[in-house]
Design an enzyme around this catalytic site. Structure first.
Site, PDB file in Angstrom:
ATOM      1  NE  ARG A   1      -2.277  -1.861   3.331  1.00 36.53           N
ATOM      2  CZ  ARG A   1      -2.801  -2.123   4.513  1.00 36.53           C
ATOM      3  NH1 ARG A   1      -3.991  -1.652   4.822  1.00 36.53           N
ATOM      4  NH2 ARG A   1      -2.130  -2.847   5.401  1.00 36.53           N
ATOM      5  CD  GLN A   2       4.408   2.380   3.849  1.00 36.56           C
ATOM      6  OE1 GLN A   2       5.411   3.092   3.758  1.00 36.56           O
ATOM      7  NE2 GLN A   2       4.167   1.648   4.924  1.00 36.56           N
TER       8      GLN A   2
ATOM      9  CE  LYS B   1     -11.449   4.444   0.317  1.00 34.28           C
ATOM     10  NZ  LYS B   1     -10.788   3.121   0.396  1.00 34.28           N
TER      11      LYS B   1
ATOM     12  CG  ASP C   1     -10.585  -3.447  -1.532  1.00 38.20           C
ATOM     13  OD1 ASP C   1      -9.711  -3.124  -2.348  1.00 38.20           O
ATOM     14  OD2 ASP C   1     -10.828  -2.784  -0.502  1.00 38.20           O
TER      15      ASP C   1
END
Length: 323
Positions: free
Chosen positions: A104-105, A202, A230
């Site tokens: 996620r980074q 979101k 997801d």
């Protein structure tokens, strides 16, 4: 005399770290082989020791480790495993990280931040990895972080095969949990017969981890079964809020399908109470009994990994598995 100089037959070897040994066993079984016996333990200081109990000289080795839970420990263990393989003269070393570490980074949201997903790729390469295999990276561009071949596998066929048995296809809307996953949701919609598409608007506070607010749904969901897709469920906050928004917008039913069920606390409580009929994940990471709940469905990913490993070993096409 010429027979003495024949090229030895190529040998496939599966090695595994300790984070999810059962997955490696399942992959090896699907390949009609066994996981190579390995000695791995921790010193009192926390240092990790690795030694392979059999020769790997000249072998095509696939080093499997699920990077979840104690992320830093299991990542370091895999690096040490790769280094040991390199020093033991393995011919080719493929890192199999079903859940890519720090995925996620993958970009900088603000100044003075790292791009940790790129750092992971550099460390794999420095340790001695020749190739990288992973399942549903957080962003496709992460394939470009590793200097060498990358096999980016998709769990979508595994998940869709199951979802087809649980819904009426003409009453399905595929929902992306945010605008960034719309391309993936489009692929789902096409494979489910060209169903309508929706997404959750979101907002996320980048200064606070695991904090997002689902504001509203954009698309046709009233009276329909929504399949919310997801790549990863961590604390479950985003998914639980998205299910609530869909229900408030008139969705008849909600199924959640995600590749990686990390399920950090308090995910189990949130997901079991969010109102979704089923939470469907694969076993790319271990999911202990304490994290399981009645609505959770865990599908095996080993058959997909085994097919991809066989294609790589036999110099075939991995992309053909998904076409």
């Amino acid at each position: 005399m010429a027979d003495l100089f024949e090229t030895p037959r190529k040998r496939l070897v599966i090695v595994s770290g300790r984070s999810h040994h059962q997955l490696a066993e399942d992959v090896a079984k699907a390949l009609d082989t066994e996981v190579l016996p390995t000695t791995i333990y921790d010193f009192a200081s926390g240092e990790i020791y690795v030694r392979y109990n059999e020769s790997v000289r000249g072998c095509d080795v696939f080093c499997i480790q699920s990077i979840s839970g104690d992320v830093n420990k299991w990542f370091m263990e895999q690096l040490i495993m790769v280094d040991a393989l390199k020093r033991a003269s393995a011919k080719r070393i493929t890192v199999v990280a079903p859940l890519y570490p720090y995925s996620r980074q993958d970009k900088k949201h603000q100044g003075r931040e790292p791009i940790s997903a790129r750092l992971m790729a550099d460390l794999y390469k420095t340790a001695g990895a020749s190739r990288l295999m992973s399942v549903d990276m957080h962003a496709s561009q992460e394939q470009g972080f590793f200097v060498g071949p990358v096999d980016h596998l998709m769990a979508m066929p595994v998940l869709i095969d199951y979802v087809r048995t649980r819904v009426e296809l003409n009453k399905v809307t595929v929902v992306s949990p945010d605008a960034g996953r719309i391309r993936v949701a489009e692929k789902w919609a096409n494979r489910l017969g060209g169903n309508p598409l929706a997404f959750i608007h979101k907002t996320r506070d980048t200064t606070r981890p695991n904090v997002a607010v689902a504001n509203r749904v954009v698309g046709e969901v009233e009276g329909r079964t929504c399949v919310l897709v997801d790549d990863l469920i961590d604390t479950g906050g985003t998914i639980a809020e998205a299910v609530g928004v869909l229900k408030a917008a008139g969705a008849k039913d909600v199924l959640v399908a995600a590749t990686h069920g990390v399920l950090s606390d308090p995910a189990t409580k949130r997901l079991s109470e969010c109102g979704a009929r089923e939470i469907i994940v694969t076993d790319t990471v271990p999911i202990p009994a304490a994290k399981r709940f009645p609505q959770l469905v865990v599908l095996p990913i080993a058959p997909l990994l085994a097919r991809a490993i066989r294609q790589v070993f036999e110099e075939g096409s991995v992309a053909a598995l998904f076409e």
